[in-house]
Design a protein around this motif. Structure first.
Motif, PDB file in Angstrom:
ATOM      1  N   ALA A 186     -70.734 -44.214 -92.152  1.00 14.27           N
ATOM      2  CA  ALA A 186     -69.447 -43.732 -91.646  1.00 14.27           C
ATOM      3  C   ALA A 186     -69.415 -42.212 -91.634  1.00 14.27           C
ATOM      4  O   ALA A 186     -68.877 -41.594 -90.704  1.00 14.27           O
ATOM      5  CB  ALA A 186     -68.321 -44.290 -92.514  1.00 14.27           C
TER       6      ALA A 186
ATOM      7  N   VAL B  73     -74.279 -49.558 -85.321  1.00 13.10           N
ATOM      8  CA  VAL B  73     -72.834 -49.697 -85.465  1.00 13.10           C
ATOM      9  C   VAL B  73     -72.329 -50.810 -84.568  1.00 13.10           C
ATOM     10  O   VAL B  73     -72.839 -51.013 -83.464  1.00 13.10           O
ATOM     11  CB  VAL B  73     -72.132 -48.352 -85.139  1.00 13.10           C
ATOM     12  CG1 VAL B  73     -72.450 -47.883 -83.732  1.00 13.10           C
ATOM     13  CG2 VAL B  73     -70.625 -48.442 -85.335  1.00 13.10           C
TER      14      VAL B  73
ATOM     15  N   ALA C 212     -71.520 -50.725 -89.920  1.00  9.72           N
ATOM     16  CA  ALA C 212     -72.286 -49.499 -89.684  1.00  9.72           C
ATOM     17  C   ALA C 212     -73.265 -49.319 -90.834  1.00  9.72           C
ATOM     18  O   ALA C 212     -72.900 -49.482 -92.004  1.00  9.72           O
ATOM     19  CB  ALA C 212     -71.367 -48.290 -89.573  1.00  9.72           C
TER      20      ALA C 212
ATOM     21  N   THR D  43     -68.656 -52.371 -83.007  1.00  9.65           N
ATOM     22  CA  THR D  43     -67.229 -52.112 -82.805  1.00  9.65           C
ATOM     23  C   THR D  43     -66.693 -53.080 -81.766  1.00  9.65           C
ATOM     24  O   THR D  43     -67.246 -53.175 -80.669  1.00  9.65           O
ATOM     25  CB  THR D  43     -67.006 -50.667 -82.298  1.00  9.65           C
ATOM     26  OG1 THR D  43     -67.768 -49.753 -83.092  1.00  9.65           O
ATOM     27  CG2 THR D  43     -65.540 -50.292 -82.335  1.00  9.65           C
TER      28      THR D  43
ATOM     29  N   VAL E 102     -69.401 -51.602 -93.656  1.00 12.18           N
ATOM     30  CA  VAL E 102     -69.451 -50.223 -93.175  1.00 12.18           C
ATOM     31  C   VAL E 102     -69.914 -49.357 -94.340  1.00 12.18           C
ATOM     32  O   VAL E 102     -69.129 -49.023 -95.242  1.00 12.18           O
ATOM     33  CB  VAL E 102     -68.084 -49.757 -92.654  1.00 12.18           C
ATOM     34  CG1 VAL E 102     -68.162 -48.305 -92.184  1.00 12.18           C
ATOM     35  CG2 VAL E 102     -67.613 -50.653 -91.515  1.00 12.18           C
TER      36      VAL E 102
ATOM     37  N   GLN F 185     -72.385 -53.939 -80.216  1.00 11.13           N
ATOM     38  CA  GLN F 185     -73.320 -53.351 -81.182  1.00 11.13           C
ATOM     39  C   GLN F 185     -74.339 -52.467 -80.472  1.00 11.13           C
ATOM     40  O   GLN F 185     -74.865 -52.815 -79.408  1.00 11.13           O
ATOM     41  CB  GLN F 185     -74.039 -54.445 -81.971  1.00 11.13           C
ATOM     42  CG  GLN F 185     -74.983 -53.894 -83.043  1.00 11.13           C
ATOM     43  CD  GLN F 185     -75.389 -54.941 -84.048  1.00 11.13           C
ATOM     44  OE1 GLN F 185     -74.558 -55.718 -84.526  1.00 11.13           O
ATOM     45  NE2 GLN F 185     -76.668 -54.964 -84.403  1.00 11.13           N
TER      46      GLN F 185
ATOM     47  N   GLY G 184     -66.133 -42.622 -87.749  1.00 15.97           N
ATOM     48  CA  GLY G 184     -66.394 -43.743 -88.640  1.00 15.97           C
ATOM     49  C   GLY G 184     -65.248 -44.730 -88.717  1.00 15.97           C
ATOM     50  O   GLY G 184     -65.300 -45.676 -89.510  1.00 15.97           O
TER      51      GLY G 184
ATOM     52  N   ARG H  12     -64.673 -49.439 -87.301  1.00 17.32           N
ATOM     53  CA  ARG H  12     -65.977 -50.096 -87.134  1.00 17.32           C
ATOM     54  C   ARG H  12     -66.011 -51.419 -87.889  1.00 17.32           C
ATOM     55  O   ARG H  12     -65.472 -51.537 -88.994  1.00 17.32           O
ATOM     56  CB  ARG H  12     -67.104 -49.189 -87.649  1.00 17.32           C
ATOM     57  CG  ARG H  12     -67.086 -47.774 -87.085  1.00 17.32           C
ATOM     58  CD  ARG H  12     -67.230 -47.740 -85.584  1.00 17.32           C
ATOM     59  NE  ARG H  12     -67.522 -46.388 -85.112  1.00 17.32           N
ATOM     60  CZ  ARG H  12     -67.787 -46.086 -83.854  1.00 17.32           C
ATOM     61  NH1 ARG H  12     -67.784 -47.030 -82.923  1.00 17.32           N
ATOM     62  NH2 ARG H  12     -68.048 -44.838 -83.503  1.00 17.32           N
TER      63      ARG H  12
ATOM     64  N   LEU I 106     -71.382 -40.965 -88.641  1.00 17.66           N
ATOM     65  CA  LEU I 106     -70.635 -41.141 -87.400  1.00 17.66           C
ATOM     66  C   LEU I 106     -69.555 -40.073 -87.254  1.00 17.66           C
ATOM     67  O   LEU I 106     -69.284 -39.599 -86.142  1.00 17.66           O
ATOM     68  CB  LEU I 106     -70.025 -42.538 -87.349  1.00 17.66           C
ATOM     69  CG  LEU I 106     -71.036 -43.676 -87.163  1.00 17.66           C
ATOM     70  CD1 LEU I 106     -70.388 -45.024 -87.450  1.00 17.66           C
ATOM     71  CD2 LEU I 106     -71.625 -43.658 -85.751  1.00 17.66           C
TER      72      LEU I 106
END
Length: 238
Positions: A27, A159, A141, A161, A22, A165, A135, A138, A30
């Motif tokens: 982050a 990103v 990212a 999660t 990340v 994706q 952010g 995750r 985001l």
């Protein structure tokens, strides 16, 4: 080293590796996107209900027009999508932590195929829904610079999660303008427009969907409700 210390060391190593995926600048972007779409109001999103018109295309011509009613319960990880032809319910797709289910007027109830179950579940972390996390939480990212999706240009952030994706495209105001991810239809590109504030959250009310570059659907939101009460009956199949 005792086994417990080995376990702890392994946990720290895995956590460090996850954090390394990340990028701090991603982050931060985001977080800015979450702020642009509602900030704390979006972070507090628990449930959502939407009524939309879905127009599908065959080439340049409109093929079908359906009403789609969707329900999302983020705390229980449930998502339900109803398709209606006029007032007639013709199909229901839904997922929960227990798996996926479907119902249709033709074939009745059955388990949802694993691929479609995963794709539907991914929706909890894609679209503008996914921005509620900022952010946080995750798995990966990173920023990818200036990109053009269809006829929309912006800055891209990819990103991942919970295994889902996607690549978000955002404008100078950090608003979501497009998105791209892979699914069973190929490379899916969604172009967003007509952003409106609903209960403090900025929601796209129009989307154009492309599969491998070809327009196959348009969605126009008719009604959006933030944090409605969704009881167990909401997720019962016909």
């Amino acid at each position: 080293m005792t086994s417990s210390w080995k376990y702890l060391a392994g946990f720290v190593l895995m956590s460090t590796l996850a954090l390394a995926q990340v990028a701090p600048d991603a982050a931060q972007v985001l977080e800015k996107m979450r702020q642009a779409h509602g900030g704390q109001a979006l972070a507090n999103l628990r449930t959502y209900r939407e009524v939309a018109t879905l127009t599908t295309f065959s080439g340049p011509q409109a093929e079908h027009i359906l009403t789609v009613v969707s329900y999302a319960d983020f705390s229980s990880q449930r998502l339900r999508v109803e398709y209606r032809d006029g007032t007639n319910l013709i199909q229901v797709l839904q997922v929960s932590p227990a798996g996926g289910q479907s119902w249709s007027a033709i074939s009745g109830r059955k388990a949802l195929e694993p691929t479609l179950t995963k794709e539907l579940r991914n929706g909890l972390y894609q679209t503008w829904y996914g921005l509620r996390l900022g952010g946080n939480g995750r798995e990966m990212a990173r920023l990818e610079g200036r990109r053009t999706f269809g006829d929309v240009t912006g800055q891209a952030v990819v990103v991942r999660t919970q295994g889902s994706q996607t690549t978000y495209l955002f404008n100078a105001q950090h608003q979501l303008v497009a998105e791209r991810y892979q699914n069973s239809q190929g490379q899916l590109t969604v172009l967003y427009s007509d952003l409106r504030l609903v209960s403090g959250i900025r929601i796209p009310f129009r989307a154009r969907l492309y599969a491998d570059g070809d327009l196959f659907a348009e969605v126009t939101v008719q009604e959006a409700r933030v944090n409605p009460t969704l009881g167990p009956e909401t997720f019962k199949l016909p």
